[in-house]
Design a protein around this motif. Structure first.
Motif, mmCIF file in Angstrom:
data_model
loop_
_atom_site.group_PDB
_atom_site.id
_atom_site.type_symbol
_atom_site.label_atom_id
_atom_site.label_comp_id
_atom_site.label_asym_id
_atom_site.label_seq_id
_atom_site.Cartn_x
_atom_site.Cartn_y
_atom_site.Cartn_z
ATOM 1 N N TYR A 1 0.403 -25.178 -25.253
ATOM 2 C CA TYR A 1 0.176 -25.917 -25.930
ATOM 3 C C TYR A 1 -0.998 -26.410 -26.486
ATOM 4 C CZ TYR A 1 0.966 -29.553 -23.158
ATOM 5 O OH TYR A 1 0.562 -30.748 -21.745
ATOM 6 N N GLY A 2 -0.972 -27.761 -27.079
ATOM 7 C CA GLY A 2 -2.597 -28.135 -27.415
ATOM 8 C C GLY A 2 -3.720 -27.802 -27.763
ATOM 9 N N LYS A 3 -4.654 -27.632 -27.838
ATOM 10 C CA LYS A 3 -6.565 -27.810 -28.385
ATOM 11 C C LYS A 3 -6.446 -26.178 -28.076
ATOM 12 C CE LYS A 3 -11.280 -28.670 -28.419
ATOM 13 N NZ LYS A 3 -11.736 -29.699 -28.408
ATOM 14 N N GLU B 1 -12.842 -26.597 -35.140
ATOM 15 C CA GLU B 1 -11.908 -26.311 -34.232
ATOM 16 C C GLU B 1 -10.215 -26.653 -34.201
ATOM 17 O OE1 GLU B 1 -12.316 -28.941 -31.106
ATOM 18 O OE2 GLU B 1 -14.167 -28.291 -29.856
ATOM 19 N N CYS B 2 -9.902 -25.278 -33.536
ATOM 20 C CA CYS B 2 -8.415 -25.633 -34.224
ATOM 21 C C CYS B 2 -7.650 -26.263 -33.619
ATOM 22 C CB CYS B 2 -8.124 -23.925 -33.756
ATOM 23 S SG CYS B 2 -8.004 -22.062 -34.366
ATOM 24 N N LEU B 3 -6.895 -26.473 -35.007
ATOM 25 C CA LEU B 3 -5.266 -27.334 -34.849
ATOM 26 C C LEU B 3 -4.928 -27.545 -34.090
ATOM 27 C CD1 LEU B 3 -4.608 -28.501 -38.282
ATOM 28 C CD2 LEU B 3 -6.145 -29.772 -37.227
ATOM 29 N N ARG C 1 4.339 -26.593 -29.001
ATOM 30 C CA ARG C 1 3.246 -25.938 -29.103
ATOM 31 C C ARG C 1 2.496 -26.775 -29.598
ATOM 32 N NH1 ARG C 1 1.732 -24.251 -34.324
ATOM 33 N NH2 ARG C 1 3.647 -25.055 -35.880
ATOM 34 N N ILE C 2 2.663 -27.972 -30.130
ATOM 35 C CA ILE C 2 1.338 -28.868 -30.636
ATOM 36 C C ILE C 2 1.842 -30.628 -29.467
ATOM 37 C CG2 ILE C 2 0.993 -30.679 -32.103
ATOM 38 C CD1 ILE C 2 2.710 -29.012 -34.021
ATOM 39 N N CYS D 1 -8.135 -19.338 -36.631
ATOM 40 C CA CYS D 1 -6.807 -20.311 -35.988
ATOM 41 C C CYS D 1 -5.289 -19.319 -37.041
ATOM 42 C CB CYS D 1 -7.262 -21.785 -36.626
ATOM 43 S SG CYS D 1 -8.557 -22.757 -36.013
ATOM 44 N N VAL D 2 -5.630 -18.287 -37.103
ATOM 45 C CA VAL D 2 -4.392 -17.656 -37.708
ATOM 46 C C VAL D 2 -2.681 -17.350 -36.943
ATOM 47 C CG1 VAL D 2 -5.890 -16.726 -39.455
ATOM 48 C CG2 VAL D 2 -5.643 -15.878 -37.396
#
Length: 213
Positions: free
Chosen positions: A115-117, A96-98, A133-134, A106-107
């Motif tokens: 944000y998030g998962k 899964e994407c970070l 965004r994280i 996940c580009v």
């Protein structure tokens, strides 16, 4: 006694034995170079004089190549078939994407206020906050206060140092000026007047006078 009719069978038998030996060597990672030297086969590398398989995610001669895009696993033989919001990891396959990224492989970065998962969460930030965004909403007030306080302290320190240097310089200059003026107006040899006559002291009296002052 072997006759010429058996030569083809014997030759095939020898070739079969030789091939089996080569297969056994290849399974151990040992191959023969054109110079008849024992070398490690492709997808193997030498570790303490032993030919070992390449670490997962690498392949090629001496394991110098990483898996190309879309490949993973031992000798990079596995093919990734990743879904949306997944990326191909050269060791473990589809992951899964970070946090903070999404889309194919996940580009893409999260759009504004997301944000998030897989960028699935929406920011609802307050005043003096911003959307990361994280991590989501981050309070900027503490960071701004700390930065302002630090700048004020540094500025105050510089002002104090400059003031001290200027004060010391002024005091030294004034002291030097007073010493110079005193030396100019002080008479090295005291002279007394009696009426219109000038009286010069003797050397002995001058020494006595100077010890008094």
């Amino acid at each position: 006694m072997l006759t010429i009719n058996y030569f083809p069978e014997v030759w095939i038998f020898l070739l079969l034995i030789l091939k089996l030996c080569n297969i056994a060597e290849a399974e151990n990672g040992i191959c023969t170079s054109p110079e008849s030297k024992k070398v490690c086969c492709t997808n193997y590398h030498e570790v303490n004089d032993v030919c070992m398989k390449c670490p997962i995610g690498t392949y090629g001669e001496n394991c110098t190549e990483n898996c190309p895009d879309g490949k993973y696993g031992e000798f990079c033989l596995q093919q990734c078939e990743c879904k949306m919001n997944q990326q191909c990891n050269f060791m473990f396959g589809c992951l899964e994407c970070l946090n903070g990224t999404n889309s194919t492989n996940c580009v893409a970065r999260c759009p504004d206020n997301m944000y998030g998962k897989s960028c699935s969460l929406k920011c609802q930030c307050k005043r003096n906050q911003k959307c990361d965004r994280i991590f989501g909403c981050i309070d900027l007030e503490t960071q701004f206060t700390f930065t302002t306080f630090t700048l004020l302290m540094i500025s105050a320190g510089f002002l104090i140092i400059i003031s001290v240097v200027i004060g010391v310089t002024v005091c030294v200059v004034k002291r030097n000026n007073l010493s110079r003026n005193y030396s100019v107006y002080q008479s090295p040899v005291p002279v007394f007047y009696s009426g219109d006559k000038q009286i010069q002291l003797s050397e002995k009296d001058q020494e006595h006078y100077q010890t008094l002052f």
